[in-house]
Design a protein around this motif. Sequence first.
Motif, mmCIF file in Angstrom:
data_model
loop_
_atom_site.group_PDB
_atom_site.id
_atom_site.type_symbol
_atom_site.label_atom_id
_atom_site.label_comp_id
_atom_site.label_asym_id
_atom_site.label_seq_id
_atom_site.Cartn_x
_atom_site.Cartn_y
_atom_site.Cartn_z
ATOM 1 N N ARG A 3 36.073 40.012 28.550
ATOM 2 C CA ARG A 3 36.905 39.301 27.635
ATOM 3 C C ARG A 3 38.177 40.133 27.254
ATOM 4 N NH1 ARG A 3 34.312 39.324 21.984
ATOM 5 N NH2 ARG A 3 33.952 41.033 22.686
ATOM 6 N N GLU A 4 38.085 41.153 27.265
ATOM 7 C CA GLU A 4 39.458 42.110 27.008
ATOM 8 C C GLU A 4 40.365 41.998 27.968
ATOM 9 O OE1 GLU A 4 38.110 46.013 25.420
ATOM 10 O OE2 GLU A 4 37.170 45.152 23.752
ATOM 11 N N MET A 5 40.048 42.188 29.272
ATOM 12 C CA MET A 5 40.924 42.547 30.161
ATOM 13 C C MET A 5 41.208 41.770 31.438
ATOM 14 S SD MET A 5 41.698 46.018 32.023
ATOM 15 C CE MET A 5 43.152 46.331 33.025
ATOM 16 N N TYR A 6 40.037 40.869 31.779
ATOM 17 C CA TYR A 6 39.898 40.015 33.026
ATOM 18 C C TYR A 6 40.067 38.594 32.844
ATOM 19 C CZ TYR A 6 38.568 44.670 34.299
ATOM 20 O OH TYR A 6 38.569 45.982 34.715
ATOM 21 N N TYR A 7 39.538 38.193 31.764
ATOM 22 C CA TYR A 7 39.623 36.644 31.539
ATOM 23 C C TYR A 7 41.127 35.762 32.055
ATOM 24 C CZ TYR A 7 38.698 32.402 29.114
ATOM 25 O OH TYR A 7 38.446 31.143 28.827
ATOM 26 N N GLY A 8 40.656 34.988 33.061
ATOM 27 C CA GLY A 8 41.695 34.197 33.460
ATOM 28 C C GLY A 8 42.765 34.801 34.591
ATOM 29 N N TYR A 9 42.259 35.934 34.754
ATOM 30 C CA TYR A 9 43.060 36.606 35.895
ATOM 31 C C TYR A 9 42.555 36.696 37.145
ATOM 32 C CZ TYR A 9 45.806 40.389 37.990
ATOM 33 O OH TYR A 9 46.795 41.328 38.968
ATOM 34 N N LYS A 10 43.246 36.216 38.301
ATOM 35 C CA LYS A 10 42.682 36.277 39.820
ATOM 36 C C LYS A 10 42.997 37.355 40.525
ATOM 37 C CE LYS A 10 41.687 31.995 39.274
ATOM 38 N NZ LYS A 10 40.234 31.420 38.876
ATOM 39 N N PHE A 11 41.958 38.046 40.983
ATOM 40 C CA PHE A 11 42.288 39.178 41.923
ATOM 41 C C PHE A 11 42.295 38.716 43.265
ATOM 42 C CE2 PHE A 11 39.992 40.848 38.217
ATOM 43 C CZ PHE A 11 40.879 41.866 37.790
ATOM 44 N N THR A 12 43.482 39.385 43.963
ATOM 45 C CA THR A 12 43.712 39.029 45.580
ATOM 46 C C THR A 12 42.810 39.916 46.339
ATOM 47 O OG1 THR A 12 45.453 40.736 45.567
ATOM 48 C CG2 THR A 12 46.176 38.553 44.760
ATOM 49 N N ASP A 13 42.515 40.932 46.204
ATOM 50 C CA ASP A 13 41.529 41.719 46.925
ATOM 51 C C ASP A 13 40.379 42.707 46.441
ATOM 52 O OD1 ASP A 13 43.091 43.900 46.383
ATOM 53 O OD2 ASP A 13 44.241 43.743 48.324
ATOM 54 N N ARG A 14 39.715 43.234 47.042
ATOM 55 C CA ARG A 14 38.708 43.992 46.425
ATOM 56 C C ARG A 14 39.232 45.432 45.964
ATOM 57 N NH1 ARG A 14 33.032 44.458 49.077
ATOM 58 N NH2 ARG A 14 32.189 45.016 47.260
ATOM 59 N N GLU A 15 40.075 46.024 46.554
ATOM 60 C CA GLU A 15 40.965 47.073 45.981
ATOM 61 C C GLU A 15 41.604 47.029 44.740
ATOM 62 O OE1 GLU A 15 41.312 45.921 49.270
ATOM 63 O OE2 GLU A 15 39.776 47.458 50.098
ATOM 64 N N GLU A 16 42.297 46.017 44.522
ATOM 65 C CA GLU A 16 42.787 45.388 43.372
ATOM 66 C C GLU A 16 41.831 45.460 42.199
ATOM 67 O OE1 GLU A 16 46.015 42.293 41.317
ATOM 68 O OE2 GLU A 16 44.971 41.937 43.270
#
Length: 53
Positions: A3-16
């Motif tokens: 909820r605080e950091m990742y909501y709605g964010y798309k990661f491009t790879d596993r390292e990110e």
Amino acid sequence: MKREMYYGYKFTDREELAQTISEYIEYCNYRRFRRRLKVMTPMEYHERFLPAA
């Protein structure tokens, strides 16, 4: 964490994703103050009160 950091964010790879999780854990443990820990970070609280036990 979600909820605080990742909501709605798309990661491009596993390292990110791994780097972002690591940064968030560091933030929560060393820079984020908690009221229930007497307005200290978890690591400050641990260093101050747990060695005495």
